[in-house]
Design an enzyme around this catalytic site. Structure first.
Site, PDB file in Angstrom:
ATOM      1  N   ASN A   9       0.908  -1.097  -0.162  1.00  0.00           N
ATOM      2  CA  ASN A   9       0.070  -0.009  -0.019  1.00  0.00           C
ATOM      3  C   ASN A   9       1.035   1.139   0.005  1.00  0.00           C
ATOM      4  OD1 ASN A   9      -1.959   2.072   0.434  1.00  0.00           O
ATOM      5  ND2 ASN A   9      -2.277   1.537   2.454  1.00  0.00           N
ATOM      6  N   TRP A  10       1.033   1.833  -1.322  1.00  0.00           N
ATOM      7  CA  TRP A  10       1.781   2.903  -1.352  1.00  0.00           C
ATOM      8  C   TRP A  10       1.669   4.155  -0.467  1.00  0.00           C
ATOM      9  CZ3 TRP A  10       3.241   2.365  -7.192  1.00  0.00           C
ATOM     10  CH2 TRP A  10       3.688   1.560  -7.663  1.00  0.00           C
ATOM     11  N   LYS A  11       0.283   4.321  -0.059  1.00  0.00           N
ATOM     12  CA  LYS A  11      -0.370   5.407   0.169  1.00  0.00           C
ATOM     13  C   LYS A  11      -0.053   6.688  -0.845  1.00  0.00           C
ATOM     14  CE  LYS A  11       0.185   3.408   4.814  1.00  0.00           C
ATOM     15  NZ  LYS A  11       0.222   3.509   6.181  1.00  0.00           N
ATOM     16  N   HIS A  95      -9.090   1.666   5.483  1.00  0.00           N
ATOM     17  CA  HIS A  95      -7.764   1.767   6.048  1.00  0.00           C
ATOM     18  C   HIS A  95      -7.896   2.756   7.310  1.00  0.00           C
ATOM     19  CE1 HIS A  95      -3.602   2.772   6.627  1.00  0.00           C
ATOM     20  NE2 HIS A  95      -3.402   1.797   6.029  1.00  0.00           N
ATOM     21  N   GLU A  97      -6.238   5.124   8.067  1.00  0.00           N
ATOM     22  CA  GLU A  97      -6.095   6.695   7.761  1.00  0.00           C
ATOM     23  C   GLU A  97      -7.044   7.042   7.137  1.00  0.00           C
ATOM     24  OE1 GLU A  97      -2.307   5.748   5.591  1.00  0.00           O
ATOM     25  OE2 GLU A  97      -1.482   5.294   7.339  1.00  0.00           O
ATOM     26  N   SER A 213       3.933  -1.918   9.998  1.00  0.00           N
ATOM     27  CA  SER A 213       5.735  -2.058  10.250  1.00  0.00           C
ATOM     28  C   SER A 213       6.080  -3.434   9.818  1.00  0.00           C
ATOM     29  CB  SER A 213       6.285  -1.610  11.755  1.00  0.00           C
ATOM     30  OG  SER A 213       5.788  -0.299  11.845  1.00  0.00           O
ATOM     31  N   GLY A 234       2.989  -0.975   4.165  1.00  0.00           N
ATOM     32  CA  GLY A 234       3.343   0.341   3.701  1.00  0.00           C
ATOM     33  C   GLY A 234       4.718   0.825   3.516  1.00  0.00           C
ATOM     34  N   GLY A 235       5.451   1.297   4.538  1.00  0.00           N
ATOM     35  CA  GLY A 235       6.749   1.717   4.205  1.00  0.00           C
ATOM     36  C   GLY A 235       7.636   0.792   3.418  1.00  0.00           C
TER      37      GLY A 235
HETATM   38  O1  LIG Z   1      -1.451  -0.125   4.667  1.00  0.00           O
HETATM   39  C1  LIG Z   1      -0.375  -0.422   5.402  1.00  0.00           C
HETATM   40  C2  LIG Z   1      -0.440  -0.144   6.549  1.00  0.00           C
HETATM   41  O2  LIG Z   1      -1.027   1.267   7.121  1.00  0.00           O
HETATM   42  C3  LIG Z   1       1.162  -0.287   7.514  1.00  0.00           C
HETATM   43  O3  LIG Z   1       1.890   0.642   6.942  1.00  0.00           O
HETATM   44  P1  LIG Z   1       3.525   0.515   7.588  1.00  0.00           P
HETATM   45  O4  LIG Z   1       3.824  -0.826   6.821  1.00  0.00           O
HETATM   46  O5  LIG Z   1       4.128   1.574   6.990  1.00  0.00           O
HETATM   47  O6  LIG Z   1       3.483   0.545   8.904  1.00  0.00           O
END
Ligand SMILES: O=C[C@H](O)COP(=O)(O)O
Length: 252
Positions: A9-11, A95, A97, A213, A234-235
């Protein structure tokens, strides 16, 4: 045995050329292995191009949100019809967010989940508790109510095809991962809730991901757990090297 679904999930990150390059490389290097499914959930402006780049590979392209209506006067929104027409196969729904910054509620999550199935999209429904809720011992009740509401009115077949992502909010982007036992405990509870809503047989088919994470250093331990069937990342999904390591972990 359930497969592992590794979804990036690149956001709100990357430019079109960075996105194209990423998917070209991952499409070329991702193993074609039945045990793992690879999804890249990208910002809307990149989707059409990424679907083209991923063609002929095992990589699938997902969106990060959508509206629940097919069309209409909803300025700035994107509909399930549009996503399906582009060749997008998955969509992240609810999500944390979106729930926190864009007023997503369990009701809209449920409407979007129904809309996804109406248009041949697989929903990745996110649930998870805040740190305050965890400390107040409210995790199980909170996650249970999010799962029950999200799945309301779906057929057993649709529930079986829903991907649930358990993402404790306190572990997202913070570097704090839930321990594999903490994560699995909640994922097991989610599966039990699904058993109650549908049947044992259906619940055993549902893919439940962990997110928060996830990185190459902790993914093996998480995926080894009984009720964790992949990761929403995500990251660590922003660089091909780390994403491909996660995908590799999913093949085991
Ligand atoms: O959608 C992914 C999540 O919000 C996890 O994000 P993260 O892997 O950066 O903690």
């Amino acid at each position: 045995m359930r497969k592992n679904v590794i979804a990036g999930n690149w956001k709100m990150n990357k430019t079109l050329s960075e996105a194209n390059q990423f998917v070209e490389e991952v499409a070329a290097k991702a193993p074609s292995n039945e045990q793992v499914e690879v999804i890249v959930c990208a910002p809307f402006p990149f989707l059409a191009s990424l679907v083209e780049k991923a063609k002929g590979s095992s990589v699938k392209i997902g969106a990060q949100n959508m509206h629940y209506e097919d069309n209409g006067a909803f300025t700035g929104e994107v509909s399930p019809v549009m996503l399906n027409d582009l060749g997008v196969t998955h969509v992240v729904i609810g999500h944390s967010e979106r729930r926190e910054y864009f007023a997503e509620t369990s009701e809209t999550v449920n409407k979007k989940t129904h809309a996804a199935f109406s248009h041949d999209l697989t929903p990745i429904v996110c649930v998870g508790e805040t740190l305050e809720q965890r400390e107040a011992n409210e995790t199980m009740n909170h996650v249970e109510s999010q799962v029950r509401k999200a799945l309301e009115g779906l057929s057993d077949e649709q529930v079986a095809d829903t991907i649930i992502a358990y993402e404790p909010i306190w572990a997202i982007g913070t570097g704090k991962t839930a321990t594999s036992d903490q994560a699995n405990e909640v994922c097991t509870h989610i599966r039990n809730v699904i058993k109650d809503v549908t049947s044992n047989e259906t619940a055993e088919k549902v893919i439940i991901q962990y997110g928060g994470s996830v990185k190459p250093a902790n993914v093996d331990e998480l995926l080894a757990k009984s009720d964790i069937d992949g990761a929403l990342v995500g990251g660590a999904s922003l660089e091909t090297a780390s994403f491909l390591k996660l995908v590799e972990a999913g093949t085991k």
